[in-house]
Design a protein around this motif. Sequence first.
Motif, mmCIF file in Angstrom:
data_model
loop_
_atom_site.group_PDB
_atom_site.id
_atom_site.type_symbol
_atom_site.label_atom_id
_atom_site.label_comp_id
_atom_site.label_asym_id
_atom_site.label_seq_id
_atom_site.Cartn_x
_atom_site.Cartn_y
_atom_site.Cartn_z
ATOM 1 N N ILE A 136 -6.932 10.223 0.125
ATOM 2 C CA ILE A 136 -7.715 10.605 -1.061
ATOM 3 C C ILE A 136 -8.732 9.499 -1.373
ATOM 4 O O ILE A 136 -9.336 9.506 -2.430
ATOM 5 N N LYS A 137 -8.904 8.593 -0.405
ATOM 6 C CA LYS A 137 -9.856 7.496 -0.597
ATOM 7 C C LYS A 137 -11.282 8.045 -0.754
ATOM 8 O O LYS A 137 -11.658 8.969 -0.037
ATOM 9 N N ALA A 144 0.856 -1.185 0.000
ATOM 10 C CA ALA A 144 0.000 0.000 0.000
ATOM 11 C C ALA A 144 0.886 1.226 0.000
ATOM 12 O O ALA A 144 1.924 1.249 0.638
ATOM 13 N N THR A 145 0.450 2.237 -0.698
ATOM 14 C CA THR A 145 1.121 3.526 -0.609
ATOM 15 C C THR A 145 0.379 4.321 0.449
ATOM 16 O O THR A 145 -0.852 4.396 0.423
ATOM 17 N N LEU A 146 1.127 4.872 1.377
ATOM 18 C CA LEU A 146 0.489 5.631 2.446
ATOM 19 C C LEU A 146 0.377 7.084 1.990
ATOM 20 O O LEU A 146 1.387 7.706 1.677
ATOM 21 N N ILE A 147 -0.863 7.577 1.904
ATOM 22 C CA ILE A 147 -1.087 8.962 1.476
ATOM 23 C C ILE A 147 -1.801 9.693 2.612
ATOM 24 O O ILE A 147 -2.788 9.206 3.131
#
Length: 219
Positions: free
Chosen positions: A216-217, A209-212
């Motif tokens: 922006i989900k 997973a890329t942690l943002i």
Amino acid sequence: MAKLKLGILISGRGSNLAALITACEQINFPAEIVLVLSNRENAQGLNRAKTANIPTQVITHAEFSDRKAFDSALTEALEHAGVELICLAGFMRLLGNDFVARWTDKIINIHPSLLPAFRGLHVHERAIKAGVRLSGCTVHYVRSEVDDGPIIIQAAVPVLTDDDEVRLAARILQSEHQIYPEAVRLIATGQAHPHGDIVKLTACDSAEATLINPSIKGK
Ligand code: GRF
């Protein structure tokens, strides 16, 4: 297979030491703690080690005329215990170049930021002030510069809008407790080894997973 012999250096609370003790208690974990060394006799971590029946030793820097003599006493104790890998876990003394050279590629440290950002002290306060959205923690091999050296493993932790340094530190600490034993496991099983300025991994990288942050989900 013989377990990798660890010497843990502490100065205080010892929660990372506790995480390493818990990991080493697992039968399949490829390392064991043979010595916990503290430069402070009242370090809380010493009690954690004693409860787990791990040999402890206190070497206070005040007993020695200079850093070199203190460092030599540390080396003597570590060699006597047969230590193969030193884990700094909240050890608050600077180690001299001779000590670092003696233990090249055999000392690792945990630092509560995503290195090379925020070396040194007061990291959480500085991360919040800098307005970064992600901070975290790093386990790295020790070189002569403070908080520098080939990186073994990192965890990214979001910095939340209402974080103060205490809350952020507590969340990052939880990740520290996960990655420190994992770093030891990677080294002990030969899946991570230093190669010049970086660490070569034969373990799986995580592309999970890329942690943002902010998320922006669902947008
Ligand atoms: C940890 O935050 C570690 O990253 C830093 O010192 C602190 C030690 O905490 N190097 P503890 O003694 O392991 O609880």
